[in-house]
Write a protein that holds these residues in place. Structure first.
Motif, PDB file in Angstrom:
ATOM      1  N   ALA A  63       0.762  -1.138   0.099  1.00  0.00           N
ATOM      2  CA  ALA A  63       0.119  -0.036  -0.038  1.00  0.00           C
ATOM      3  C   ALA A  63       0.698   1.263  -0.006  1.00  0.00           C
ATOM      4  N   ARG A  64       1.953   1.251   0.873  1.00  0.00           N
ATOM      5  CA  ARG A  64       2.959   2.354   0.720  1.00  0.00           C
ATOM      6  C   ARG A  64       3.389   2.509  -0.644  1.00  0.00           C
ATOM      7  N   GLU A  65       3.867   1.382  -1.212  1.00  0.00           N
ATOM      8  CA  GLU A  65       4.225   1.589  -2.652  1.00  0.00           C
ATOM      9  C   GLU A  65       3.253   2.255  -3.753  1.00  0.00           C
ATOM     10  N   VAL A  66       2.213   1.927  -3.481  1.00  0.00           N
ATOM     11  CA  VAL A  66       1.270   2.106  -4.406  1.00  0.00           C
ATOM     12  C   VAL A  66       0.708   3.636  -4.134  1.00  0.00           C
ATOM     13  N   LEU A  67       0.857   4.108  -2.869  1.00  0.00           N
ATOM     14  CA  LEU A  67       0.701   5.598  -2.594  1.00  0.00           C
ATOM     15  C   LEU A  67       1.494   6.529  -2.993  1.00  0.00           C
ATOM     16  N   ALA A  68       2.888   5.765  -3.226  1.00  0.00           N
ATOM     17  CA  ALA A  68       4.074   6.671  -3.929  1.00  0.00           C
ATOM     18  C   ALA A  68       4.273   6.506  -5.103  1.00  0.00           C
ATOM     19  N   GLY A  69       2.962   5.894  -5.946  1.00  0.00           N
ATOM     20  CA  GLY A  69       2.907   6.060  -7.218  1.00  0.00           C
ATOM     21  C   GLY A  69       3.236   4.890  -8.063  1.00  0.00           C
ATOM     22  N   ALA A  70       3.249   3.543  -7.431  1.00  0.00           N
ATOM     23  CA  ALA A  70       3.692   2.530  -8.269  1.00  0.00           C
ATOM     24  C   ALA A  70       2.274   2.033  -8.781  1.00  0.00           C
ATOM     25  N   GLY A  71       1.282   2.494  -8.719  1.00  0.00           N
ATOM     26  CA  GLY A  71       0.028   2.071  -9.402  1.00  0.00           C
ATOM     27  C   GLY A  71      -0.664   0.916  -9.013  1.00  0.00           C
ATOM     28  N   PRO A  72      -1.832   0.825  -9.404  1.00  0.00           N
ATOM     29  CA  PRO A  72      -2.523  -0.395  -8.679  1.00  0.00           C
ATOM     30  C   PRO A  72      -2.066  -1.723  -8.845  1.00  0.00           C
ATOM     31  N   ARG A  73      -2.144  -2.581  -7.844  1.00  0.00           N
ATOM     32  CA  ARG A  73      -1.617  -4.132  -8.033  1.00  0.00           C
ATOM     33  C   ARG A  73      -2.413  -5.013  -7.648  1.00  0.00           C
ATOM     34  N   VAL A  74      -2.319  -6.231  -7.947  1.00  0.00           N
ATOM     35  CA  VAL A  74      -3.043  -7.394  -7.262  1.00  0.00           C
ATOM     36  C   VAL A  74      -2.068  -8.417  -6.883  1.00  0.00           C
ATOM     37  N   VAL A  75      -2.074  -8.668  -5.447  1.00  0.00           N
ATOM     38  CA  VAL A  75      -0.895  -9.531  -5.000  1.00  0.00           C
ATOM     39  C   VAL A  75      -1.914 -10.731  -4.286  1.00  0.00           C
ATOM     40  N   ALA A  76      -0.880 -11.686  -4.381  1.00  0.00           N
ATOM     41  CA  ALA A  76      -1.625 -13.106  -3.873  1.00  0.00           C
ATOM     42  C   ALA A  76      -0.649 -13.745  -2.724  1.00  0.00           C
ATOM     43  N   TYR A  77      -1.201 -14.250  -1.689  1.00  0.00           N
ATOM     44  CA  TYR A  77      -0.653 -14.945  -0.639  1.00  0.00           C
ATOM     45  C   TYR A  77      -1.507 -16.315  -0.501  1.00  0.00           C
ATOM     46  N   GLY A  78      -0.479 -17.314  -0.274  1.00  0.00           N
ATOM     47  CA  GLY A  78      -1.094 -18.573   0.186  1.00  0.00           C
ATOM     48  C   GLY A  78       0.109 -19.443   0.999  1.00  0.00           C
ATOM     49  N   ILE A  79      -0.661 -20.394   1.449  1.00  0.00           N
ATOM     50  CA  ILE A  79       0.188 -21.432   2.205  1.00  0.00           C
ATOM     51  C   ILE A  79       1.246 -21.865   1.567  1.00  0.00           C
ATOM     52  N   SER A  80       1.116 -22.100   0.278  1.00  0.00           N
ATOM     53  CA  SER A  80       2.236 -22.604  -0.609  1.00  0.00           C
ATOM     54  C   SER A  80       3.214 -21.761  -1.021  1.00  0.00           C
ATOM     55  N   ASP A  81       3.154 -20.476  -0.873  1.00  0.00           N
ATOM     56  CA  ASP A  81       3.948 -19.367  -1.142  1.00  0.00           C
ATOM     57  C   ASP A  81       4.750 -19.045  -0.149  1.00  0.00           C
ATOM     58  N   ASP A  82       6.103 -19.140  -0.362  1.00  0.00           N
ATOM     59  CA  ASP A  82       7.303 -19.179   0.684  1.00  0.00           C
ATOM     60  C   ASP A  82       7.290 -17.788   1.227  1.00  0.00           C
ATOM     61  N   GLU A  83       6.998 -16.663   0.563  1.00  0.00           N
ATOM     62  CA  GLU A  83       6.957 -15.246   0.949  1.00  0.00           C
ATOM     63  C   GLU A  83       5.763 -15.017   1.654  1.00  0.00           C
ATOM     64  N   ALA A  84       4.753 -15.655   1.328  1.00  0.00           N
ATOM     65  CA  ALA A  84       3.539 -15.466   2.159  1.00  0.00           C
ATOM     66  C   ALA A  84       3.480 -16.143   3.402  1.00  0.00           C
ATOM     67  N   PHE A  85       4.147 -17.379   3.347  1.00  0.00           N
ATOM     68  CA  PHE A  85       4.404 -17.949   4.750  1.00  0.00           C
ATOM     69  C   PHE A  85       5.060 -17.178   5.623  1.00  0.00           C
ATOM     70  N   GLY A  86       6.228 -16.519   5.085  1.00  0.00           N
ATOM     71  CA  GLY A  86       6.991 -15.747   5.884  1.00  0.00           C
ATOM     72  C   GLY A  86       6.352 -14.767   6.397  1.00  0.00           C
ATOM     73  N   VAL A  87       5.091 -13.994   5.811  1.00  0.00           N
ATOM     74  CA  VAL A  87       4.598 -12.895   6.539  1.00  0.00           C
ATOM     75  C   VAL A  87       3.148 -13.426   7.515  1.00  0.00           C
ATOM     76  N   GLY A  88       3.294 -14.892   7.382  1.00  0.00           N
ATOM     77  CA  GLY A  88       2.306 -15.188   8.233  1.00  0.00           C
ATOM     78  C   GLY A  88       0.780 -15.545   7.966  1.00  0.00           C
ATOM     79  N   LEU A  89       0.592 -16.247   6.801  1.00  0.00           N
ATOM     80  CA  LEU A  89      -0.742 -16.840   6.482  1.00  0.00           C
ATOM     81  C   LEU A  89      -0.682 -18.220   6.712  1.00  0.00           C
ATOM     82  N   THR A  90      -0.612 -18.487   7.989  1.00  0.00           N
ATOM     83  CA  THR A  90      -0.557 -19.858   8.262  1.00  0.00           C
ATOM     84  C   THR A  90      -1.726 -20.848   8.437  1.00  0.00           C
TER      85      THR A  90
END
Length: 376
Positions: A63-90
């Motif tokens: 959200a901070r990146e989008v506010l800074a002008g990065a443009g709209p984004r769709v991001v996905a998080y899931g238990i099989s996604d290592d990055e998402a698991f790292g931020v806690g979608l357990t």
């Protein structure tokens, strides 16, 4: 959205740039439904939630990146996604989140117009392009038929027309969904993914019988997001003092009031009078409505006597099968408050198709798929 509505309106009025992160899709088990919103303003303040705490940290950075002008984004998080698991979608499952900014005065004015309609309980839908042969983040605002023009565009007249038609259908049902179209609105094509978020007025809960169980049921109905009406013909009982959490308290014969008020396919009716002179005409009227749930209080003996009276009055077996009677799930409830929890549990079960059994006895997904997100 409704839980942070006053804060969002205040920021728009004050000219504060903000980004909205909206859950647009859920696969498997996830803590929040499509339509759940988290906002991040220019000062870094967070409002709302998209995952009950699981991925908020990462969504905040996007959200901070989008506010800074990065443009709209769709991001996905899931238990099989290592990055998402790292931020806690357990908790299992995956979620997809659309993040877009309302940074300019014009963008905030567009958002404020929608927020004002939601605050006034006026039906409105937002359609946003997620991916495909149209600009990600393109937005169209649709009101119910005859309630006003659409604003914005998704990029083509044909696409706008097709999405407007579908959005009004979803709005009438209080559903939110992703729909696919051709670039110019062609059906049965998958070139453009559009998220249609509907904001219908809160569903109604009509509680008949101004007794202590009704007071507890009204409280839990309000807690669940229903617009609660308590109705009783006795002036000494149907008072604002006895039902402070109800949106309205009506003094009228129950069946007369029900026949004169609006009931739709999301309405919950709770009949707590258990008095034949009230119950029979009221239930005959209720069974002629499209109400989602009709719960009736009383003992099993009262239930059998009531059903016999309804049959004599002309109710057929298909109509009688709609009655949740005796009302509520078997929780062993004793007090009015416990009984209200039992009634609320059955209302939720009917709404989402749950089994009513302990989750520990079941396997598979905890969260049932569904589309009624109009009370969020």
């Amino acid at each position: 959205m409704r839980d942070i509505l006053p804060d969002l309106r205040a920021r728009c009025a004050d000219g504060v740039p903000l980004a909205l992160a909206t859950v647009v899709a859920v696969h498997g088990s996830a803590p929040r439904d499509p339509g759940a919103v988290m906002a991040v303003d220019a000062a870094g303040t967070v409002l709302g939630s998209v995952s009950g705490g699981c991925v908020e940290g990462d969504v905040y950075e996007v959200a901070r990146e989008v506010l800074a002008g990065a443009g709209p984004r769709v991001v996905a998080y899931g238990i099989s996604d290592d990055e998402a698991f790292g931020v806690g979608l357990t908790c299992g499952g995956t979620i997809e989140v659309l993040v877009r900014a309302y940074a300019t005065a014009a963008e905030r004015a567009d958002l404020a117009a929608v927020l004002d309609l939601i605050a006034a309980d006026r039906p409105v839908a937002e359609a946003t392009v997620l991916s495909g042969a149209a600009e990600t983040g393109a937005r169209l605002v649709i009101r119910s038929s005859g309630a006003g023009p659409t604003t914005g565009t998704l990029g083509s007249e044909g696409l706008d027309a097709a999405v407007t038609d579908d959005a009004r259908g979803l709005l009438a049902q209080g559903h939110t969904a992703i729909q696919w179209y051709g670039a110019h609105g062609q059906r049965r094509m998958q070139e453009v993914a559009v998220f249609i978020r509907t904001y219908a007025p809160p569903p109604r809960m009509l509680v008949f019988g101004a007794i202590d169980h009704a007071a507890a049921t009204a409280r839990i109905g309000s807690f669940l997001g229903y617009r609660v009406t308590v109705c009783d013909a006795r002036p000494a009982f149907a008072t604002r003092e006895r039902f402070p959490t109800a949106d309205e308290v009506v003094r009228a014969w129950p069946h007369t009031y029900l026949e004169s008020t609006e009931v739709d396919a999301r309405t919950v009716i709770c009949v707590l009078t258990h008095d034949p002179k009230f119950d029979v005409p009221l239930l005959l009227a209720a069974l002629r409505t499209p109400a989602a749930y009709i719960g009736v209080m009383g003992s099993r003996r009262t239930h059998h006597d009531r059903v016999a009276r309804l049959r004599e009055a002309g109710a057929d077996e298909a109509a009688l099968a709609r009655l949740a009677s005796p009302v509520g799930l078997d929780l062993g409830a004793r007090t009015p408050e416990e009984t209200a929890v039992s009634i609320a549990a059955e209302v939720i079960q009917h709404r989402w198709g749950g089994t009513g059994r302990p989750l520990g006895e079941l396997t598979g997904a905890i969260h049932h798929p569904g589309g009624q997100t109009g009370t969020r």
